[in-house]
Structures are given as structure tokens and as C-alpha cells.
Design a protein around this motif. Structure first.
Motif, PDB file in Angstrom:
ATOM      1  N   HIS A  92      -0.823  41.568 -18.558  1.00  0.00           N
ATOM      2  CA  HIS A  92      -0.702  43.156 -19.088  1.00  0.00           C
ATOM      3  C   HIS A  92       0.196  43.325 -19.317  1.00  0.00           C
ATOM      4  O   HIS A  92       1.482  43.135 -19.306  1.00  0.00           O
ATOM      5  CB  HIS A  92      -0.789  43.919 -17.044  1.00  0.00           C
ATOM      6  CG  HIS A  92      -1.673  43.550 -16.091  1.00  0.00           C
ATOM      7  ND1 HIS A  92      -2.894  44.266 -16.003  1.00  0.00           N
ATOM      8  CD2 HIS A  92      -1.479  43.178 -15.614  1.00  0.00           C
ATOM      9  CE1 HIS A  92      -3.772  43.908 -15.179  1.00  0.00           C
ATOM     10  NE2 HIS A  92      -2.804  43.234 -14.974  1.00  0.00           N
ATOM     11  N   PRO A  93      -0.733  43.591 -20.624  1.00  0.00           N
ATOM     12  CA  PRO A  93      -0.414  44.180 -21.786  1.00  0.00           C
ATOM     13  C   PRO A  93       1.026  45.351 -21.451  1.00  0.00           C
ATOM     14  O   PRO A  93       2.229  45.535 -22.606  1.00  0.00           O
ATOM     15  CB  PRO A  93      -0.583  44.152 -23.086  1.00  0.00           C
ATOM     16  CG  PRO A  93      -2.002  44.713 -22.479  1.00  0.00           C
ATOM     17  CD  PRO A  93      -1.690  43.915 -21.162  1.00  0.00           C
ATOM     18  N   TRP A 149      -1.613  50.091 -13.251  1.00  0.00           N
ATOM     19  CA  TRP A 149      -1.085  49.231 -14.511  1.00  0.00           C
ATOM     20  C   TRP A 149      -1.854  50.361 -15.571  1.00  0.00           C
ATOM     21  O   TRP A 149      -3.252  50.437 -16.529  1.00  0.00           O
ATOM     22  CB  TRP A 149      -2.108  47.433 -14.848  1.00  0.00           C
ATOM     23  CG  TRP A 149      -1.335  47.086 -13.693  1.00  0.00           C
ATOM     24  CD1 TRP A 149      -1.924  46.777 -12.151  1.00  0.00           C
ATOM     25  CD2 TRP A 149      -0.011  46.033 -13.664  1.00  0.00           C
ATOM     26  NE1 TRP A 149      -1.367  45.111 -12.068  1.00  0.00           N
ATOM     27  CE2 TRP A 149      -0.588  45.261 -12.719  1.00  0.00           C
ATOM     28  CE3 TRP A 149       0.619  46.281 -15.087  1.00  0.00           C
ATOM     29  CZ2 TRP A 149       0.884  44.674 -13.076  1.00  0.00           C
ATOM     30  CZ3 TRP A 149       2.163  45.339 -14.797  1.00  0.00           C
ATOM     31  CH2 TRP A 149       1.475  44.401 -13.862  1.00  0.00           C
ATOM     32  N   CYS A 179      -2.281  50.340 -18.802  1.00  0.00           N
ATOM     33  CA  CYS A 179      -3.487  49.236 -19.960  1.00  0.00           C
ATOM     34  C   CYS A 179      -4.450  49.053 -19.414  1.00  0.00           C
ATOM     35  O   CYS A 179      -5.575  49.172 -20.368  1.00  0.00           O
ATOM     36  CB  CYS A 179      -2.510  48.022 -19.941  1.00  0.00           C
ATOM     37  SG  CYS A 179      -1.867  46.428 -18.487  1.00  0.00           S
ATOM     38  N   CYS A 180      -4.753  48.815 -17.892  1.00  0.00           N
ATOM     39  CA  CYS A 180      -6.526  48.667 -17.813  1.00  0.00           C
ATOM     40  C   CYS A 180      -6.751  49.783 -16.114  1.00  0.00           C
ATOM     41  O   CYS A 180      -7.965  49.749 -16.142  1.00  0.00           O
ATOM     42  CB  CYS A 180      -6.365  47.433 -17.294  1.00  0.00           C
ATOM     43  SG  CYS A 180      -5.389  46.851 -16.134  1.00  0.00           S
ATOM     44  N   CYS A 185      -5.210  41.901 -18.128  1.00  0.00           N
ATOM     45  CA  CYS A 185      -6.355  42.573 -18.981  1.00  0.00           C
ATOM     46  C   CYS A 185      -6.699  42.186 -20.912  1.00  0.00           C
ATOM     47  O   CYS A 185      -7.357  42.443 -21.431  1.00  0.00           O
ATOM     48  CB  CYS A 185      -6.354  44.105 -18.804  1.00  0.00           C
ATOM     49  SG  CYS A 185      -4.680  44.472 -19.604  1.00  0.00           S
TER      50      CYS A 185
HETATM   51 ZN    ZN Z   1      -3.587  45.375 -17.816  1.00  0.00          ZN
END
Ligand code: ZN
Ligand code: 4IP
Length: 145
Positions: A119-120, A127, A129-130, A140
Motif C-alpha cells: 500500500h503506497p 487504506w 490508497c485503495c 494495491c
Molecule cells: Zn492500497
């Protein structure tokens, strides 16, 4: 055990328990061939607060903050994922962060349980990011050591 890197950085509490507080602490981080250890205070009065066995580390990477305000003095975050935990550490400069990420990647490169995806962005109840709401949800984005 010789230190590869040693620097005062800021960490976010790992929130291992559901009741754990979310806070940021200045710690002296020491990287050796086998461990990442963090201490409170310095020199002869330093006290060990935590230590991660590098063999358990599955991912080390910078964190993109996606426009989010970082609530501590250091603005260059990176993540250390091990077992089922993620430790967020904040470096004072991009150069410092790169040195930690690169050196740690070098030490974990032969670990068997390296993630394929990560996960960035931050975990913040989900999260960022996603949008996945499970802390243990599969990453992701493709991970490159
Ligand atoms: Zn993510
Ligand atoms: C603590 O908050 C510190 O942030 C700890 O960090 C942290 O442990 C604890 O998280 C958190 O509850 P208080 O000092 O207000 O009690 P440190 O050990 O650097 O002092 P981590 O695991 O992040 O080292 P939990 O989740 O471990 O309780």
C-alpha cells in the motif's frame, strides 16, 4: 554489531491494540545487519523502546501522503512492514529517507516472505490508497525491492 545507519527520526505509534493511541515520537533509530532498533533519549541515557528482526520484514518503501498534512515535524515518510504490523517512520529530508529505504532494502532482499504488492499510502482506519477497510488487505501496487 556495527550500525549501518543511526539517526533521530519520528515514528507513528503502531497501534497494535485497538485501544492504542495514535501519536508521534522522536526516537533514535539504529540499523544493523540483523535489526532495526529504536531508542528514547540518546548516548549513555538511551532506552530501547522497540526492535524489529529484519528477517521478519516484508516491505520497506516510501509512503506517498496524497496531499494529507503530515502532523509531525519530519515530512518524508517511509514504511516498514513486518509480520502483520506497519511501522511508519518520518525522516527530515528526502536524502535521509532514501538512505534508510535503500539500506533496509539491501538487508531484506533475501527474505522469503517479501510482499508482491504493498500500500503506497497510509493506513488511517482504511487504506488511503485503495479504500480497503481491512488492515490486512492485499496491497494495491506492485512492490519492487
Ligand atoms: Zn492500497
Ligand atoms: C505509545 O503511546 C507509544 O507511541 C509507543 O511508541 C507505541 O509503541 C505504542 O503503541 C503507543 O501506545 P504512549 O507513549 O502514549 O503510551 P514507543 O515504543 O516508541 O514509545 P510501538 O509499538 O509503536 O513501539 P502500541 O500499539 O505498541 O501500544
Amino acid at each position: 554489531f556495527e550500525a549501518i545507519l543511526e539517526e533521530t527520526l519520528i515514528k507513528r505509534s503502531q497501534q497494535k491494540k485497538r485501544t492504542s493511541p495514535l501519536n508521534y515520537k522522536e526516537r533514535v533509530f539504529v540499523l544493523t545487519k540483523s535489526r532495526l532498533t529504536y531508542y528514547e533519549g540518546r548516548a549513555e541515557k538511551k532506552f530501547r523502546k522497540g526492535s524489529i528482526d529484519l528477517q521478519r520484514v516484508r516491505c520497506v518503501e516510501i509512503v506517498r501522503n496524497g496531499g494529507l498534512v503530515i502532523p509531525c515535524e519530519n515530512k518524508y515518510p517511509f514504511q516498514v512492514v513486518y509480520d502483520t504490523n506497519t511501522l511508519y517512520i518520518f525522516a527530515p529530508s528526502n536524502e535521509s529517507r532514501s538512505a534508510w529505504v535503500q539500506n533496509m532494502k539491501e538487508e531484506i532482499k533475501n527474505n522469503p516472505q517479501i510482499v508482491t504488492k504493498f500500500h503506497p499510502q497510509f493506513w488511517q482506519g482504511e487504506w488511503l490508497c485503495c479504500g480497503q477497510e481491512d488492515k490486512l488487505a492485499l496491497g494495491c501496487e506492485e512492490y519492487n525491492l
